[in-house]
Design a protein around this motif. Sequence first.
Motif, PDB file in Angstrom:
ATOM      1  N   ASP A  19       0.855  -1.039  -0.147  1.00 51.85           N
ATOM      2  CA  ASP A  19       0.136  -0.150  -0.052  1.00 51.85           C
ATOM      3  C   ASP A  19       0.739   1.360   0.012  1.00 51.85           C
ATOM      4  OD1 ASP A  19       0.886  -0.287   2.653  1.00 51.85           O
ATOM      5  OD2 ASP A  19      -0.958  -0.146   3.512  1.00 51.85           O
ATOM      6  N   ASN A  35      -0.692  -5.117  -7.235  1.00 47.94           N
ATOM      7  CA  ASN A  35      -2.187  -4.488  -7.534  1.00 47.94           C
ATOM      8  C   ASN A  35      -1.870  -3.121  -7.768  1.00 47.94           C
ATOM      9  OD1 ASN A  35      -3.369  -6.961  -6.918  1.00 47.94           O
ATOM     10  ND2 ASN A  35      -3.218  -6.618  -4.847  1.00 47.94           N
ATOM     11  N   VAL A  36      -2.571  -2.553  -8.396  1.00 51.07           N
ATOM     12  CA  VAL A  36      -2.545  -1.094  -8.439  1.00 51.07           C
ATOM     13  C   VAL A  36      -4.012  -0.558  -8.565  1.00 51.07           C
ATOM     14  CG1 VAL A  36      -0.508  -0.726  -9.916  1.00 51.07           C
ATOM     15  CG2 VAL A  36      -2.587  -0.753 -11.032  1.00 51.07           C
ATOM     16  N   GLY A  37      -4.195   0.708  -8.170  1.00 48.85           N
ATOM     17  CA  GLY A  37      -5.482   1.429  -8.077  1.00 48.85           C
ATOM     18  C   GLY A  37      -6.202   1.173  -6.777  1.00 48.85           C
ATOM     19  N   ASN A  38      -7.344   1.526  -6.396  1.00 49.33           N
ATOM     20  CA  ASN A  38      -7.922   1.670  -5.197  1.00 49.33           C
ATOM     21  C   ASN A  38      -9.127   0.876  -5.095  1.00 49.33           C
ATOM     22  OD1 ASN A  38      -5.973   3.459  -4.936  1.00 49.33           O
ATOM     23  ND2 ASN A  38      -7.240   5.169  -4.429  1.00 49.33           N
ATOM     24  N   LEU A  39      -9.697   0.231  -3.908  1.00 54.47           N
ATOM     25  CA  LEU A  39     -11.062  -0.298  -4.004  1.00 54.47           C
ATOM     26  C   LEU A  39     -11.395   0.019  -2.652  1.00 54.47           C
ATOM     27  CD1 LEU A  39      -9.798  -4.188  -4.901  1.00 54.47           C
ATOM     28  CD2 LEU A  39     -11.293  -2.500  -6.342  1.00 54.47           C
ATOM     29  N   ASP A  79      -7.954  -0.506   0.119  1.00 57.11           N
ATOM     30  CA  ASP A  79      -8.260   0.842  -0.472  1.00 57.11           C
ATOM     31  C   ASP A  79      -7.100   1.736  -0.982  1.00 57.11           C
ATOM     32  OD1 ASP A  79      -6.908   0.686   2.321  1.00 57.11           O
ATOM     33  OD2 ASP A  79      -7.783   2.364   2.993  1.00 57.11           O
ATOM     34  N   GLN A 130      -3.142   1.178  -2.979  1.00 54.84           N
ATOM     35  CA  GLN A 130      -2.197   0.181  -3.498  1.00 54.84           C
ATOM     36  C   GLN A 130      -1.046   1.017  -4.084  1.00 54.84           C
ATOM     37  OE1 GLN A 130      -2.921  -3.143  -3.280  1.00 54.84           O
ATOM     38  NE2 GLN A 130      -4.495  -2.189  -1.961  1.00 54.84           N
ATOM     39  N   TYR A 131       0.165   0.620  -3.951  1.00 54.48           N
ATOM     40  CA  TYR A 131       1.393   0.772  -4.845  1.00 54.48           C
ATOM     41  C   TYR A 131       1.947  -0.093  -5.409  1.00 54.48           C
ATOM     42  CZ  TYR A 131       5.464   3.690  -5.602  1.00 54.48           C
ATOM     43  OH  TYR A 131       6.594   4.302  -6.384  1.00 54.48           O
ATOM     44  N   ASN A 182       2.186   2.489 -10.522  1.00 56.33           N
ATOM     45  CA  ASN A 182       0.713   2.701 -10.361  1.00 56.33           C
ATOM     46  C   ASN A 182      -0.022   2.879 -11.560  1.00 56.33           C
ATOM     47  OD1 ASN A 182       0.993   2.217  -7.596  1.00 56.33           O
ATOM     48  ND2 ASN A 182       1.374   4.525  -7.320  1.00 56.33           N
ATOM     49  N   VAL A 183       0.279   2.227 -12.666  1.00 63.20           N
ATOM     50  CA  VAL A 183      -0.391   2.078 -13.891  1.00 63.20           C
ATOM     51  C   VAL A 183      -0.729   0.906 -14.268  1.00 63.20           C
ATOM     52  CG1 VAL A 183      -0.372   2.350 -16.343  1.00 63.20           C
ATOM     53  CG2 VAL A 183       0.666   3.885 -14.847  1.00 63.20           C
ATOM     54  N   GLU A 184      -1.988   0.548 -14.655  1.00 65.92           N
ATOM     55  CA  GLU A 184      -2.694  -0.925 -14.946  1.00 65.92           C
ATOM     56  C   GLU A 184      -2.000  -1.150 -16.204  1.00 65.92           C
ATOM     57  OE1 GLU A 184      -6.807  -3.054 -15.659  1.00 65.92           O
ATOM     58  OE2 GLU A 184      -6.863  -1.667 -14.029  1.00 65.92           O
TER      59      GLU A 184
END
Length: 165
Positions: A56, A84-88, A95, A97-98, A123-125
Motif C-alpha cells: 500500500d 496490485n494498482v488502483g483503489n478499492l 483501499d 495500492q502501490y 501505479n499504472v494498470e
Amino acid sequence: NERHWWNIKGGDMVHAIDTDCGPIGVLICYDSEFPELARRLVDEGARLLFVPFCTDNRQGYLRVRYCSAARAIENQCYVALSGNVGNLPNVENMDVQYAQSCILTPCDFPFARDGIAAEASENVETITVADLDLSDLAWAKAQGTVRNLRDRRFDLYKTVWTDGG
C-alpha cells in the motif's frame, strides 16, 4: 496486515511447480524477503520465480522489489513481480495500492545492464513483457562473472528441509 484483515496464515512448505517451461517458483509478497525460500525453489530446479504482491506504499513495495532483485542475483534466476494498482475503497485493506511490476534478471553480461528486463510505470494498470532466454541462466551458472550457486559454502551451514510439522 493480511493476518488481521483477512485471517491469512502462513503455510508450512514450499515446492517448485512443474510447468511445460520447466519448474517455476511462487513467492507471495513477503515471502520474497526470505532468502531461504527462493533458494529452496531454485534447488528444486526453478529458473523463474513469480512474486505476486500487494503493497500500500512505496516503502513496502521497495522491500519486495529490492529483496526480489537480490533473489535474482544470488540464485541466478529470473524474478517476475506483479502487483496490485488502483483503489478499492469498499474493500477492507485494499483501499490504497502501490506497485511497479517488473521482470528482474541476474546482473551479468547476457542480461539487461541494470538487471531489469522489463518494468511498468508506477501505479499504472498494464502488462509487462520480456523475452527471457533460459540458456542465459545456464551460461551464467557455468561461466558467469560470479557463480553464486557454485560458490556456496556448505561447510559453514547445514540446511534441513522438512515438509510440514
